[in-house]
Motif scaffolding. Structure first.
Motif, PDB file in Angstrom:
ATOM      1  N   PHE A   1      91.486  28.496-100.239  1.00  0.00           N
ATOM      2  CA  PHE A   1      91.782  28.528 -98.749  1.00  0.00           C
ATOM      3  C   PHE A   1      92.940  29.507 -98.567  1.00  0.00           C
ATOM      4  O   PHE A   1      93.645  29.269 -97.434  1.00  0.00           O
ATOM      5  N   ALA A   2      93.288  30.173 -99.374  1.00  0.00           N
ATOM      6  CA  ALA A   2      94.730  31.085 -99.485  1.00  0.00           C
ATOM      7  C   ALA A   2      94.314  32.093 -98.411  1.00  0.00           C
ATOM      8  O   ALA A   2      95.338  32.534 -97.818  1.00  0.00           O
ATOM      9  N   HIS A   3      93.128  32.616 -97.936  1.00  0.00           N
ATOM     10  CA  HIS A   3      93.104  33.590 -96.912  1.00  0.00           C
ATOM     11  C   HIS A   3      92.271  32.937 -95.804  1.00  0.00           C
ATOM     12  O   HIS A   3      91.579  34.083 -95.094  1.00  0.00           O
ATOM     13  N   VAL A   4      92.266  32.013 -95.504  1.00  0.00           N
ATOM     14  CA  VAL A   4      91.956  31.226 -94.204  1.00  0.00           C
ATOM     15  C   VAL A   4      92.646  31.755 -92.962  1.00  0.00           C
ATOM     16  O   VAL A   4      93.892  31.821 -92.960  1.00  0.00           O
ATOM     17  N   THR A   5      92.127  32.215 -91.754  1.00  0.00           N
ATOM     18  CA  THR A   5      92.969  32.982 -90.632  1.00  0.00           C
ATOM     19  C   THR A   5      92.284  32.266 -89.418  1.00  0.00           C
ATOM     20  O   THR A   5      91.526  31.235 -89.570  1.00  0.00           O
ATOM     21  N   GLU A   6      93.053  32.129 -88.433  1.00  0.00           N
ATOM     22  CA  GLU A   6      92.679  31.302 -86.956  1.00  0.00           C
ATOM     23  C   GLU A   6      91.555  32.076 -86.630  1.00  0.00           C
ATOM     24  O   GLU A   6      91.504  33.221 -86.459  1.00  0.00           O
ATOM     25  N   GLY A   7      90.646  31.243 -86.074  1.00  0.00           N
ATOM     26  CA  GLY A   7      89.276  31.772 -85.635  1.00  0.00           C
ATOM     27  C   GLY A   7      89.581  32.314 -84.105  1.00  0.00           C
ATOM     28  O   GLY A   7      88.800  33.429 -83.586  1.00  0.00           O
ATOM     29  N   LYS A   8      90.664  31.905 -83.387  1.00  0.00           N
ATOM     30  CA  LYS A   8      90.954  32.481 -81.869  1.00  0.00           C
ATOM     31  C   LYS A   8      89.595  32.419 -81.035  1.00  0.00           C
ATOM     32  O   LYS A   8      89.423  33.443 -80.262  1.00  0.00           O
ATOM     33  N   GLY A   9      88.767  31.425 -81.110  1.00  0.00           N
ATOM     34  CA  GLY A   9      87.802  31.350 -80.301  1.00  0.00           C
ATOM     35  C   GLY A   9      86.448  31.898 -80.464  1.00  0.00           C
ATOM     36  O   GLY A   9      85.765  32.127 -79.881  1.00  0.00           O
ATOM     37  N   VAL A  10      86.667  32.841 -82.103  1.00  0.00           N
ATOM     38  CA  VAL A  10      85.392  33.429 -82.064  1.00  0.00           C
ATOM     39  C   VAL A  10      84.765  32.832 -83.430  1.00  0.00           C
ATOM     40  O   VAL A  10      85.425  32.318 -84.251  1.00  0.00           O
ATOM     41  N   ILE A  11      83.247  32.947 -83.339  1.00  0.00           N
ATOM     42  CA  ILE A  11      82.597  32.227 -84.581  1.00  0.00           C
ATOM     43  C   ILE A  11      82.851  33.280 -85.839  1.00  0.00           C
ATOM     44  O   ILE A  11      82.990  34.514 -85.611  1.00  0.00           O
ATOM     45  N   ASP A  12      82.790  32.383 -86.915  1.00  0.00           N
ATOM     46  CA  ASP A  12      83.398  33.063 -88.145  1.00  0.00           C
ATOM     47  C   ASP A  12      81.780  33.551 -88.608  1.00  0.00           C
ATOM     48  O   ASP A  12      80.886  33.176 -89.623  1.00  0.00           O
ATOM     49  N   HIS A  13      81.448  34.883 -88.132  1.00  0.00           N
ATOM     50  CA  HIS A  13      80.030  35.448 -88.558  1.00  0.00           C
ATOM     51  C   HIS A  13      79.988  35.783 -89.954  1.00  0.00           C
ATOM     52  O   HIS A  13      78.817  35.766 -90.547  1.00  0.00           O
ATOM     53  N   ASN A  14      81.135  36.192 -90.653  1.00  0.00           N
ATOM     54  CA  ASN A  14      81.058  36.519 -91.885  1.00  0.00           C
ATOM     55  C   ASN A  14      80.688  35.350 -92.748  1.00  0.00           C
ATOM     56  O   ASN A  14      79.810  35.643 -93.673  1.00  0.00           O
ATOM     57  N   PHE A  15      81.476  34.410 -92.748  1.00  0.00           N
ATOM     58  CA  PHE A  15      80.979  33.257 -93.519  1.00  0.00           C
ATOM     59  C   PHE A  15      79.643  32.646 -93.083  1.00  0.00           C
ATOM     60  O   PHE A  15      78.881  32.216 -93.992  1.00  0.00           O
ATOM     61  N   LEU A  16      79.352  32.383 -91.976  1.00  0.00           N
ATOM     62  CA  LEU A  16      78.036  32.158 -91.407  1.00  0.00           C
ATOM     63  C   LEU A  16      76.893  32.791 -92.008  1.00  0.00           C
ATOM     64  O   LEU A  16      75.959  32.106 -92.348  1.00  0.00           O
ATOM     65  N   GLY A  17      77.177  34.248 -91.866  1.00  0.00           N
ATOM     66  CA  GLY A  17      75.909  34.941 -92.221  1.00  0.00           C
ATOM     67  C   GLY A  17      75.626  34.763 -93.954  1.00  0.00           C
ATOM     68  O   GLY A  17      74.514  34.816 -94.255  1.00  0.00           O
TER      69      GLY A  17
END
Length: 282
Positions: free
Chosen positions: A248-264
């Motif tokens: 999790f070294a590169h986890v960022t804040e979602g800021k109310g947006v779905i994480d489409h990159n991971f979900l895809g």
């Protein structure tokens, strides 16, 4: 007593003067903090995640338990170094079969430097990340007492084609030897490991359901680890298939947006595994 992990399949590895993780006999995994902002970010993520009331309790089981940080003698002999103290996912398993799968078609985070983005993009293109939405980062499959483990080197794994990925996901749940490329994987454990109410597929679908709604975090360059005990199957016992998210070294804040990159990428992995369950002889 600290020692080098016996069953690490990806990431920085200790030994030969290299800085890498350590384990003990109490079920703890000690991950050295990465230099610069990476280490700081990972500590911040674990600290905030462990207390964030927005994360459902049933989702926390997919993340390693966090026990703070601790200064230890570094594995490379460079002196004391801060380490994350985490749950050792495989400590209770004797001969675990493991798949480490990096999720996302893009493994770089938006705030990264141009040089870092260029480096990640090149690897994403060279591997299956860009086309499949995930890639296998490391693996070890237990065959038997006679054959031991099949653990291809990192260079071989990085060169996996789409067909190699399909084959690896089939070999992971097969009873015949993974080392013999002339033998078609029989997928005889697919219904036990991937299928069923407690299988890996059900766990991935539960995780997917959360990612379809959660906008708290974006998980870049994060991996899903899949693990089970093949020997338990041979003894007629529960092989305890399990998934955990790591790195999790590169986890960022979602800021109310779905994480489409991971979900895809997660949806793509689920499709591959579903194909093995529904048609193991294909």
């Amino acid at each position: 007593m600290f020692k080098v992990p016996d069953h690490q399949v990806a990431g920085h590895m200790a030994g030969a003067g290299a800085l890498g993780p350590l384990v003990d006999d109490s079920g703890h995994f000690y991950k050295p903090l990465q230099s610069g902002e990476r280490g700081t970010h990972e500590v911040a993520f674990y600290t905030s995640f462990s207390t964030d009331t927005r994360v459902p309790d049933q989702i926390r089981k997919f993340f390693p338990a966090f026990h703070g940080t601790r200064d230890l003698e570094a594995s490379d002999g460079s002196g004391m170094h801060p380490h994350l103290v985490l749950e050792d996912i495989v400590s209770s398993r004797i001969n675990p079969s493991i798949l480490d799968i990096k999720i996302g078609s893009s493994t770089w985070y938006p705030e990264a430097s141009e040089a870092y983005i260029s480096k990640c993009l090149e690897k994403d293109r060279e591997t299956c990340s860009l086309t499949l939405g995930f890639r296998i980062s490391g693996l070890q499959f237990y065959g038997s007492k006679e054959t031991g483990f099949w653990k291809p080197d990192r260079k071989s794994v990085n060169s996996f084609t789409h067909d190699d990925v399909r084959s690896a996901l089939r070999k992971f749940v097969s009873s015949n030897s993974p080392t013999n490329s002339d033998i078609e994987p029989d997928c005889s454990y697919a219904s036990i490991i991937y299928g069923g109410p407690d299988g890996i597929l059900a766990q991935l679908l539960e995780l997917k359901s959360w990612f379809e709604d959660q906008t708290i975090f974006h998980f870049y360059s994060c991996s899903v680890m899949m693990v089970y005990d093949k020997e338990s199957i041979l003894k007629g016992e529960n092989p305890n298939p399990q998934i955990k998210l790591v790195d999790f070294a590169h986890v960022t804040e979602g800021k109310g947006v779905i994480d489409h990159n991971f979900l895809g990428g997660l949806c793509s992995l689920i499709k591959f595994i579903s194909d093995v369950v529904t048609d193991p002889n294909k």
